[in-house]
Design an enzyme around this catalytic site. Sequence first.
Site, short mmCIF file in Angstrom:
data_model
loop_
_atom_site.label_atom_id
_atom_site.label_comp_id
_atom_site.label_asym_id
_atom_site.label_seq_id
_atom_site.Cartn_x
_atom_site.Cartn_y
_atom_site.Cartn_z
N HIS A 401 0.95 -1.31 -0.08
CA HIS A 401 -0.14 0.10 0.08
C HIS A 401 0.87 1.45 -0.15
CE1 HIS A 401 -3.80 2.16 -0.22
NE2 HIS A 401 -4.05 1.06 0.56
N ASP A 405 -1.92 2.35 -4.55
CA ASP A 405 -2.98 3.07 -3.84
C ASP A 405 -4.23 1.77 -4.46
OD1 ASP A 405 -1.24 5.29 -3.82
OD2 ASP A 405 -2.21 6.49 -5.29
#
Length: 430
Positions: A401, A405
């Site tokens: 992450h 995204d």
Amino acid sequence: MSRFVFKLPDLGEGTVEAEIVGWRVKPGDTVAEDDVVVEVMTEKAAVEVPAPVSGRVVSTSGEPGDMVPVGAELIVFETEAGAAAHGVPATLASAAPAAAAAPAAARGGNGHGASAALQAHVAVAAARGRVATSPAIRRRAHEAGIDLKQVAGSGPSGRIVSKDLDAFVARSAQGQPVPLRPAPRAVPAAKAPPRTAGATEEIKVIGLRRLIAQRMTEAKRNIPHFAYIEELDITELEGLRQHLNSKLERGAPGLTYLPFLALALVRVLKDFPQCNAHYDAERGVIVRHAAVHLGVATQTPDGLKVPVVHDAQDRSLWDLAAEMRRVSEAARTNKATREELSGSTITITSLGRLGGIASTPIINAPEVAIIGVNRAVERPVVFEGAIAIRRTMNLSSSFDHRFVDGYDAAAMIQALKECLEHPATIFIGS
């Protein structure tokens, strides 16, 4: 008689230490030059370390599970004075120029460490899928145009020694039939002793299992995983798969879902290059790759390995299927080379029929994404306004992450879903 102190040699690729996995000898044993004396595990691979001299084992240093730095004392031999004085036998020294990829010079010398020739010898022994023999014999065979795979070895574990090559050459010169190298015999698994109620068993975590545990822990601790799970209707894909398999010759291996997933992933990654990337933590740099080197998580008797299909973007469906089978089998049988076990840019993983409904796979660092496949099942669903029996399967994927995204991760999986639910689109366009 003299004593020869053998230190852990430089095994190459920046190795500074190695773990002892298992000793093949004990004090008092007599060994011949080139006999395997210990198996060690580096961060890259398991390596069988051969004896640099012939002699009697005086002492060994360390137990299975111990980490030994390069240059540390490993084993002491009692040898003939000439062998100890020269450090390594002449056969190794003469073979040194033939080892093109020999590691840097070892620490120590004068009979107290490993020479560059010995390191070349160990580097050759570390290569997966190659016939076990010394560099000198390998060089002789190369110069004579002999395929060592056709030579029967009489040494430990079928290792080819000088007399084996001499006998092969003699028989060939006389036109006599040459016995082929025997296939390795399957060793039956030892039966576990019966366990009583309340009994416990302690198993030391060493070798590949320790390395897997270490890497999994580091990946889970250092990477903020973002999981995304999506359901696919693969009824059309299943129809295409069965149709293609029906055209195969009897006995030929059939297509699974993984080659279709791999081909679809190659197509999709062109629009999502941030998912086909490495994170270089030391430099703080994301490295995006134009080529797709596809890791295939494979369960083996030694633990989880990730062999690699290099340049997957240049392969057809059938070529992908064949290469995935090949590297997976090589990993399971310990024949995969270091190159075949490294360099992946994104990984796919599947538990096959044990795939369950969903899973949360751990990213294969330094990659930033992993695509997981769950079990395919038939169940009633609403299809075109009516209840119908359709074949469904979930994709369970994880992303780093920090660099992928949530929107981009979801968009990539949706693109994969589109391809796999309408499989003709996998083969359309470049």
